[in-house]
Design an enzyme around this catalytic site. Structure first.
Site, short mmCIF file in Angstrom:
data_model
loop_
_atom_site.label_atom_id
_atom_site.label_comp_id
_atom_site.label_asym_id
_atom_site.label_seq_id
_atom_site.Cartn_x
_atom_site.Cartn_y
_atom_site.Cartn_z
N HIS A 158 0.83 -1.21 0.00
CA HIS A 158 0.00 0.00 0.00
C HIS A 158 0.86 1.26 0.00
CE1 HIS A 158 -3.34 -2.71 1.26
NE2 HIS A 158 -2.36 -3.29 1.96
N SER A 279 15.64 21.55 -15.59
CA SER A 279 14.43 22.31 -15.88
C SER A 279 14.85 23.59 -16.59
CB SER A 279 13.72 22.63 -14.57
OG SER A 279 12.96 23.81 -14.71
N LYS A 285 16.73 21.82 -10.37
CA LYS A 285 16.09 20.53 -10.64
C LYS A 285 16.90 19.54 -11.47
CE LYS A 285 11.96 19.73 -10.71
NZ LYS A 285 10.67 19.49 -11.33
N GLU A 292 10.12 8.50 -16.71
CA GLU A 292 8.83 9.15 -16.98
C GLU A 292 8.38 8.86 -18.41
OE1 GLU A 292 8.33 13.21 -14.63
OE2 GLU A 292 10.28 13.08 -15.60
#
Ligand code: ARG
Length: 462
Positions: A158, A279, A285, A292
């Site tokens: 979970h 970024s 970043k 992804e």
């Protein structure tokens, strides 16, 4: 098609240019050209072998087709939309090269059995390439697992901390998924590798062809037993797309984990500069673009599977032009799976680093050893459900007191239950918690070491 050219003598006028474009598949089925040539060469040989054409004619066709192949490879042959599809394109160029004998190539054959043959030859190659890539992927997983048998990482259910596990055990779970993918593709291959060549348009042919002869030349394992089925079956494509989708499920699940692990919230891994991007506006970043993209590309492969199922569900026998729609989905799925396997293999091999210090801390900062306390009591005669309730209470009071289980004094343990002794501290160290799960297939170090040996054995099967 030039303006006056009709489809055949049966037609009065030419195709509307927009309809010609709409109908044409050459822009994408050019991918099949080498398979089309190989299939046609086998067909030409068979025509000569059976005496349907002469040996000289057979040879002229074979060599002419080889020249088309060379011209294509050298970029001299680039058929356009006027050719409609790759099959017409090759036949037309062949006839330009060898003259009228080129017009004999299509004897005892239809584009329907031809395109089915081409697609199978293509998929056969691609399946073998993907299986090899899966092997590389599995090898990298095992290489990293071998170095991390004793690296502990929180295990989750979970997405809540559950019990610590060996990092090797975690990686070997993906090894097993890839192993099934590898086996599944072998199974799919056995049904891809059946020849529809000679099924004709739908009903067979009046010529004394030899279907087993062409099947042998093309290394097919068997021939379709029913001509209607042979030209209209796309089960093999559905099966491939299904296997491709499952590969993507597996890659996407690991991608999701890598994305989580790279976040500030987890900090389990560092992405190396070779596999991460920045970024355009936030200078601090470092983004996990590779996983992804893999996660994102999964959707298109599922989509192609769905499309293929829908294409097939209402088709009356036998060939229908709907079947031309099978190709782009197949090609895109092949390209996507190959690109994702390559990228993920590189990412795992050299694009990320596990943060060992952080992992070692992570497995000590929670109550993931609570089951082991319950097991401790259960092993000393307390019924497990009772032990479970006792430990639940201990966890609750510890949370309130801001303590972990390891911080409790021996007297506190003994107040909870007299069965607790000094060895409780050793029993709840993360290392012992992992080591103790020595059941078959569990995360215990002995099990994991054996699993690694087994994995290497599985990898030795080519
Ligand atoms: N381009 C067609 C396809 O991809 C080839 C078969 C055409 N057959 C036909 N009967 N029109 O399916």
């Amino acid at each position: 098609m030039t303006e006056k050219q009709t489809w055949s003598q049966r037609f009065e006028s030419a195709l509307h240019p927009a309809i010609a474009r709409f109908n044409a598949s050459i822009s994408f089925d050019i991918e099949l050209i080498e398979y089309d040539i190989t299939g046609s060469q086998a067909h030409a040989k068979m025509l000569a072998h059976t005496g349907i054409i002469s040996h000289e004619e057979g040879e002229a066709l074979f060599n002419g087709l080889e020249q088309v192949r060379q011209e294509y490879r050298q970029g001299q042959f680039q058929p356009g939309v006027d050719a409609e599809d790759v099959h017409f394109a090759v036949e037309k160029r062949l006839t330009e090269i060898v003259g009228d004998v080129g017009k004999k190539l299509h004897t005892a054959r239809s584009r329907n059995d031809q395109v089915g043959t081409d697609t199978r030859l293509y998929l056969r190659d691609q399946i073998q390439q993907i299986r090899q890539q899966l092997r590389n992927w599995q090898t990298v997983l095992v290489d990293i697992a071998e170095k991390n048998v004793e690296t502990l990482i929180p295990g989750y259910t979970h997405l809540q901390r559950a019990q610590p596990v060996s990092l090797a055990h975690h990686l070997l779970a993906y090894f097993q998924m890839a192993q099934r993918d590898w086996e599944r593709l072998e199974d799919v291959y056995s049904r891809v590798n059946i020849s529809p060549l000679g099924c004709g348009a739908l009903a067979g042919t009046t010529f004394p062809i030899d279907r087993h002869y062409t099947a042998n030349l093309l290394h097919f394992d068997n021939v379709y037993a029913n001509s209607l089925d042979g030209v209209s079956d796309r089960d093999f494509a559905i099966e491939f797309l299904c296997a491709a989708s499952i590969i993507m499920v597996h890659l996407s699940r690991l991608s999701e984990e890598i994305i989580l692990w790279a976040s500030e919230e987890f900090r389990f891994i560092t992405l190396k500069d070779s596999c991460a991007t920045g970024s355009s506006i936030m200078p601090q970043k470092k983004n996990p673009d590779v996983p992804e993209l893999v996660r994102g590309k999964t959707g298109r492969v599922f989509g192609h599977l769905q499309a293929m199922l829908v294409i097939m569900k209402g088709l009356p026998l036998a060939y229908n032009k709907d079947l031309q729609e099978d190709k782009e989905g197949i090609f895109d799925s092949v390209n996507t799976v190959k690109a994702c396997l390559e990228a993920m293999t590189i990412l795992l091999q050299e694009g990320l680093e596990f943060r060992h210090q952080r992992l070692a801390t992570a497995v000590t900062e929670d109550f993931a050893n609570a089951t082991d306390v319950a097991d401790y009591l259960a092993a000393r005669g307390v019924p497990f459900r009772e032990a479970y309730n006792i430990v639940g209470k201990v966890v609750k009071t510890s949370i309130i007191a801001g303590k972990l289980l390891k911080d409790l004094q021996l007297e506190e343990w003994q107040q909870i239950h007299p069965a607790f002794a000094a060895d409780i501290y050793e029993a709840i160290t993360p290392r012992q918690v992992v080591a103790a799960r020595n059941s078959y297939g569990g995360t215990g170090f002995l099990q994991v070491r054996q699993a690694l040996v087994n994995a290497r054995t599985q990898l030795s099967v080519k």
